[in-house]
Design a protein around this motif. Sequence first.
Motif, mmCIF file in Angstrom:
data_model
loop_
_atom_site.group_PDB
_atom_site.id
_atom_site.type_symbol
_atom_site.label_atom_id
_atom_site.label_comp_id
_atom_site.label_asym_id
_atom_site.label_seq_id
_atom_site.Cartn_x
_atom_site.Cartn_y
_atom_site.Cartn_z
ATOM 1 N N PRO A 267 -11.857 -5.371 -3.895
ATOM 2 C CA PRO A 267 -10.488 -4.970 -4.218
ATOM 3 C C PRO A 267 -10.464 -3.533 -4.732
ATOM 4 O O PRO A 267 -11.447 -3.048 -5.292
ATOM 5 N N GLN A 268 -9.351 -2.876 -4.548
ATOM 6 C CA GLN A 268 -9.221 -1.511 -5.027
ATOM 7 C C GLN A 268 -9.177 -1.493 -6.541
ATOM 8 O O GLN A 268 -8.751 -2.450 -7.183
ATOM 9 N N ALA A 269 -9.593 -0.378 -7.100
ATOM 10 C CA ALA A 269 -9.586 -0.218 -8.553
ATOM 11 C C ALA A 269 -8.144 -0.130 -9.050
ATOM 12 O O ALA A 269 -7.255 0.307 -8.312
ATOM 13 N N PRO A 270 -7.891 -0.537 -10.302
ATOM 14 C CA PRO A 270 -6.520 -0.503 -10.833
ATOM 15 C C PRO A 270 -5.899 0.891 -10.804
ATOM 16 O O PRO A 270 -4.701 1.029 -10.602
ATOM 17 N N GLU A 271 -6.699 1.928 -10.991
ATOM 18 C CA GLU A 271 -6.123 3.273 -11.014
ATOM 19 C C GLU A 271 -5.529 3.664 -9.658
ATOM 20 O O GLU A 271 -4.649 4.502 -9.583
ATOM 21 N N THR A 272 -5.968 3.019 -8.593
ATOM 22 C CA THR A 272 -5.387 3.289 -7.276
ATOM 23 C C THR A 272 -3.918 2.881 -7.262
ATOM 24 O O THR A 272 -3.063 3.616 -6.759
ATOM 25 N N ALA A 273 -3.618 1.738 -7.825
ATOM 26 C CA ALA A 273 -2.228 1.280 -7.890
ATOM 27 C C ALA A 273 -1.399 2.186 -8.785
ATOM 28 O O ALA A 273 -0.235 2.484 -8.479
ATOM 29 N N HIS A 274 -1.976 2.647 -9.885
ATOM 30 C CA HIS A 274 -1.246 3.542 -10.798
ATOM 31 C C HIS A 274 -0.920 4.872 -10.115
ATOM 32 O O HIS A 274 0.180 5.395 -10.263
ATOM 33 N N ARG A 275 -1.878 5.396 -9.359
ATOM 34 C CA ARG A 275 -1.629 6.642 -8.636
ATOM 35 C C ARG A 275 -0.549 6.443 -7.585
ATOM 36 O O ARG A 275 0.323 7.295 -7.410
#
Length: 106
Positions: free
Chosen positions: A80-88
């Motif tokens: 899964p993608q890292a949480p910061e990817t969703a924040h960006r």
Amino acid sequence: MTDTEVPRPATGQLLALAAAARPDWSPGQLQDVVGQLRCREDMSFGRLVVAVAQLIADPKAEPPDLLAAIPEAWRQRRRPQAPETAHRGAAAARAALHPTTESDCS
């Protein structure tokens, strides 16, 4: 009996259950589909039981639907993608929705 022997594959009994629950299905067709799935390395007997049970419960399902329902192995190994990817991504969406208006003519 050790923990590694549970659950024991019981393909014949699983096919008998499907035949009893879904007399509208061709037993040979389900047997072929189950045989194809049992040959896959990523398909445990436990997963097969769950997949067949879900198929039995769906009144519109047919045995070939079982093959389409199993995702490709590479999809299961994706991290899964890292949480910061969703924040960006969320920050980029907010910036697109609410652009700041800076003028060069101050």
